[in-house]
Design a protein around this motif. Structure first.
Motif, PDB file in Angstrom:
ATOM      1  N   LYS A  15       0.832  -1.207   0.000  1.00 19.14           N
ATOM      2  CA  LYS A  15       0.000   0.000   0.000  1.00 19.14           C
ATOM      3  C   LYS A  15       0.863   1.253   0.000  1.00 19.14           C
ATOM      4  O   LYS A  15       0.537   2.251  -0.651  1.00 19.14           O
ATOM      5  CB  LYS A  15      -0.938  -0.007   1.202  1.00 19.14           C
ATOM      6  N   ASP A  16       1.977   1.200   0.730  1.00 20.52           N
ATOM      7  CA  ASP A  16       2.889   2.344   0.787  1.00 20.52           C
ATOM      8  C   ASP A  16       3.412   2.689  -0.595  1.00 20.52           C
ATOM      9  O   ASP A  16       3.574   3.870  -0.940  1.00 20.52           O
ATOM     10  CB  ASP A  16       4.041   2.019   1.736  1.00 20.52           C
ATOM     11  N   SER A  17       3.679   1.659  -1.406  1.00 18.27           N
ATOM     12  CA  SER A  17       4.182   1.923  -2.761  1.00 18.27           C
ATOM     13  C   SER A  17       3.134   2.642  -3.597  1.00 18.27           C
ATOM     14  O   SER A  17       3.463   3.582  -4.340  1.00 18.27           O
ATOM     15  CB  SER A  17       4.610   0.611  -3.434  1.00 18.27           C
ATOM     16  N   TYR A  18       1.860   2.236  -3.477  1.00 18.33           N
ATOM     17  CA  TYR A  18       0.798   2.892  -4.240  1.00 18.33           C
ATOM     18  C   TYR A  18       0.615   4.346  -3.783  1.00 18.33           C
ATOM     19  O   TYR A  18       0.455   5.251  -4.612  1.00 18.33           O
ATOM     20  CB  TYR A  18      -0.521   2.148  -4.091  1.00 18.33           C
ATOM     21  N   VAL A  19       0.621   4.552  -2.474  1.00 17.36           N
ATOM     22  CA  VAL A  19       0.453   5.908  -1.936  1.00 17.36           C
ATOM     23  C   VAL A  19       1.583   6.814  -2.420  1.00 17.36           C
ATOM     24  O   VAL A  19       1.357   7.956  -2.824  1.00 17.36           O
ATOM     25  CB  VAL A  19       0.404   5.881  -0.392  1.00 17.36           C
ATOM     26  N   TYR A  20       2.790   6.274  -2.396  1.00 16.87           N
ATOM     27  CA  TYR A  20       3.947   7.052  -2.847  1.00 16.87           C
ATOM     28  C   TYR A  20       3.808   7.441  -4.317  1.00 16.87           C
ATOM     29  O   TYR A  20       4.016   8.603  -4.688  1.00 16.87           O
ATOM     30  CB  TYR A  20       5.227   6.246  -2.633  1.00 16.87           C
ATOM     31  N   ILE A  21       3.465   6.478  -5.156  1.00 18.35           N
ATOM     32  CA  ILE A  21       3.322   6.752  -6.594  1.00 18.35           C
ATOM     33  C   ILE A  21       2.250   7.809  -6.839  1.00 18.35           C
ATOM     34  O   ILE A  21       2.423   8.733  -7.643  1.00 18.35           O
ATOM     35  CB  ILE A  21       2.981   5.458  -7.363  1.00 18.35           C
ATOM     36  N   GLU A  22       1.123   7.697  -6.136  1.00 22.95           N
ATOM     37  CA  GLU A  22       0.013   8.625  -6.362  1.00 22.95           C
ATOM     38  C   GLU A  22       0.327  10.032  -5.856  1.00 22.95           C
ATOM     39  O   GLU A  22      -0.129  11.020  -6.440  1.00 22.95           O
ATOM     40  CB  GLU A  22      -1.247   8.095  -5.689  1.00 22.95           C
ATOM     41  N   LYS A  23       1.093  10.136  -4.764  1.00 22.13           N
ATOM     42  CA  LYS A  23       1.385  11.456  -4.198  1.00 22.13           C
ATOM     43  C   LYS A  23       2.584  12.127  -4.844  1.00 22.13           C
ATOM     44  O   LYS A  23       2.569  13.315  -5.137  1.00 22.13           O
ATOM     45  CB  LYS A  23       1.608  11.337  -2.688  1.00 22.13           C
ATOM     46  N   VAL A  24       3.656  11.361  -5.055  1.00 22.34           N
ATOM     47  CA  VAL A  24       4.890  11.946  -5.577  1.00 22.34           C
ATOM     48  C   VAL A  24       4.870  12.047  -7.095  1.00 22.34           C
ATOM     49  O   VAL A  24       5.495  12.923  -7.677  1.00 22.34           O
ATOM     50  CB  VAL A  24       6.106  11.138  -5.076  1.00 22.34           C
ATOM     51  N   LYS A  25       4.150  11.136  -7.749  1.00 21.26           N
ATOM     52  CA  LYS A  25       3.982  11.150  -9.202  1.00 21.26           C
ATOM     53  C   LYS A  25       5.313  11.162  -9.965  1.00 21.26           C
ATOM     54  O   LYS A  25       5.612  12.090 -10.727  1.00 21.26           O
ATOM     55  CB  LYS A  25       3.125  12.353  -9.635  1.00 21.26           C
ATOM     56  N   PRO A  26       6.145  10.137  -9.763  1.00 22.46           N
ATOM     57  CA  PRO A  26       7.416  10.095 -10.500  1.00 22.46           C
ATOM     58  C   PRO A  26       7.181  10.063 -12.007  1.00 22.46           C
ATOM     59  O   PRO A  26       6.237   9.438 -12.485  1.00 22.46           O
ATOM     60  CB  PRO A  26       8.060   8.795 -10.009  1.00 22.46           C
ATOM     61  N   LEU A  27       8.044  10.733 -12.729  1.00 17.15           N
ATOM     62  CA  LEU A  27       7.889  10.771 -14.184  1.00 17.15           C
ATOM     63  C   LEU A  27       7.991   9.374 -14.776  1.00 17.15           C
ATOM     64  O   LEU A  27       7.220   9.003 -15.659  1.00 17.15           O
ATOM     65  CB  LEU A  27       8.956  11.679 -14.802  1.00 17.15           C
ATOM     66  N   VAL A  28       8.975   8.582 -14.287  1.00 19.07           N
ATOM     67  CA  VAL A  28       9.172   7.210 -14.776  1.00 19.07           C
ATOM     68  C   VAL A  28       9.343   6.284 -13.574  1.00 19.07           C
ATOM     69  O   VAL A  28      10.075   6.613 -12.638  1.00 19.07           O
ATOM     70  CB  VAL A  28      10.413   7.092 -15.679  1.00 19.07           C
ATOM     71  N   VAL A  29       8.676   5.132 -13.620  1.00 18.56           N
ATOM     72  CA  VAL A  29       8.900   4.084 -12.627  1.00 18.56           C
ATOM     73  C   VAL A  29       9.568   2.911 -13.331  1.00 18.56           C
ATOM     74  O   VAL A  29       9.051   2.403 -14.332  1.00 18.56           O
ATOM     75  CB  VAL A  29       7.595   3.622 -11.951  1.00 18.56           C
ATOM     76  N   LEU A  30      10.728   2.499 -12.820  1.00 18.57           N
ATOM     77  CA  LEU A  30      11.454   1.358 -13.360  1.00 18.57           C
ATOM     78  C   LEU A  30      11.144   0.134 -12.520  1.00 18.57           C
ATOM     79  O   LEU A  30      11.200   0.187 -11.282  1.00 18.57           O
ATOM     80  CB  LEU A  30      12.962   1.628 -13.322  1.00 18.57           C
ATOM     81  N   MET A  31      10.825  -0.999 -13.171  1.00 12.41           N
ATOM     82  CA  MET A  31      10.393  -2.183 -12.433  1.00 12.41           C
ATOM     83  C   MET A  31      11.060  -3.437 -12.989  1.00 12.41           C
ATOM     84  O   MET A  31      11.255  -3.572 -14.189  1.00 12.41           O
ATOM     85  CB  MET A  31       8.867  -2.331 -12.522  1.00 12.41           C
ATOM     86  N   SER A  32      11.387  -4.354 -12.086  1.00 14.82           N
ATOM     87  CA  SER A  32      11.981  -5.625 -12.482  1.00 14.82           C
ATOM     88  C   SER A  32      11.577  -6.696 -11.467  1.00 14.82           C
ATOM     89  O   SER A  32      12.381  -7.136 -10.644  1.00 14.82           O
ATOM     90  CB  SER A  32      13.507  -5.505 -12.549  1.00 14.82           C
ATOM     91  N   PRO A  33      10.312  -7.114 -11.504  1.00 19.58           N
ATOM     92  CA  PRO A  33       9.818  -8.056 -10.496  1.00 19.58           C
ATOM     93  C   PRO A  33      10.432  -9.442 -10.615  1.00 19.58           C
ATOM     94  O   PRO A  33      10.820  -9.872 -11.696  1.00 19.58           O
ATOM     95  CB  PRO A  33       8.308  -8.104 -10.771  1.00 19.58           C
ATOM     96  N   ARG A  34      10.515 -10.123  -9.493  1.00 18.20           N
ATOM     97  CA  ARG A  34      11.001 -11.512  -9.485  1.00 18.20           C
ATOM     98  C   ARG A  34      10.115 -12.369 -10.368  1.00 18.20           C
ATOM     99  O   ARG A  34       8.893 -12.243 -10.364  1.00 18.20           O
ATOM    100  CB  ARG A  34      10.966 -12.079  -8.069  1.00 18.20           C
ATOM    101  N   CYS A  35      10.741 -13.289 -11.101  1.00 22.57           N
ATOM    102  CA  CYS A  35       9.982 -14.104 -12.053  1.00 22.57           C
ATOM    103  C   CYS A  35      10.271 -15.587 -11.865  1.00 22.57           C
ATOM    104  O   CYS A  35      10.007 -16.384 -12.767  1.00 22.57           O
ATOM    105  CB  CYS A  35      10.328 -13.693 -13.474  1.00 22.57           C
ATOM    106  N   THR A  36      10.808 -15.973 -10.700  1.00 15.61           N
ATOM    107  CA  THR A  36      11.229 -17.360 -10.493  1.00 15.61           C
ATOM    108  C   THR A  36      10.118 -18.350 -10.814  1.00 15.61           C
ATOM    109  O   THR A  36      10.349 -19.403 -11.413  1.00 15.61           O
ATOM    110  CB  THR A  36      11.689 -17.566  -9.033  1.00 15.61           C
TER     111      THR A  36
END
Length: 199
Positions: free
Chosen positions: A49-70
């Protein structure tokens, strides 16, 4: 409280956030990195939830993601044979993290901002309904080989592993498009890399 301040880039499961570190040295504004190496556990509801709140409030121009895929990559089939229970647990974890990244991608799309997501090529993640919804709203993608960006084995041999990038804008991936290894003319010998279903 989360300060409302513009940042150029934030990362989800970005490891040591080396991309952000490089961008900061080039005078871009770096944001948070949601990864276990900095004490964030996205399997915990509060951290998710903290990640969603951060994205919605801070509004970074780009979010880089590399989730685990094991649980969704080529090794998943081997894990399935070795231990059905372990494979199931790994799959559930991988799908959970993939859904988080898809949700963040949609937040970025709805805010007319951007994302870049990296995964080993030919895995199952991009076929998930949540990622198909991201695709429906517009993505661009490409595949590149790791040996073309300098990945080598402990013995110093180039490692030819295929990665697939999905992004919200062509500029985020355009420099990766030419990075398909032509074979012996570029790298006469590659290190052994376990093969997936398709590579």
């Amino acid at each position: 409280a989360i300060p409302v301040a513009y940042v150029d880039v934030a990362e989800l499961m970005g490891g040591e956030a080396r991309t952000t570190q490089i961008l900061i040295r080039r005078h871009y504004r770096g944001g948070r990195n949601f990864d276990a190496v900095v004490g964030v556990d996205l399997n915990k509801e509060c951290d998710e939830k903290d990640s969603y709140v951060y994205i919605e409030k801070v509004k970074p121009l780009v979010v880089l993601m590399s989730p685990r895929c094991t649980g969704q990559g080529g090794w998943a089939r081997v894990n399935d044979l070795v231990s059905e229970l372990k494979h199931w647990e790994s799959l559930q974890n991988s799908q959970h993290l993939a859904r988080i990244c898809a949700a963040v991608a949609r937040l970025q799309q709805m805010g007319r901002r951007h994302f870049l997501n990296e995964q080993p090529a030919y895995g199952d993640m991009y076929g998930m309904p949540e990622w198909r919804a991201v695709a429906y709203h517009g993505v661009t993608w490409t595949i590149f080989h790791s040996c073309m960006v300098g990945m080598v084995s402990k013995q110093g041999l180039p490692m030819r592993k295929a990665f697939e990038l999905w992004a919200s804008h062509e500029l985020l991936i355009s420099r990766f498009r030419p990075l398909l290894c032509p074979g012996p003319s570029k790298h006469p010998v590659h290190a052994h890399v376990p093969r997936t279903r398709h590579a």
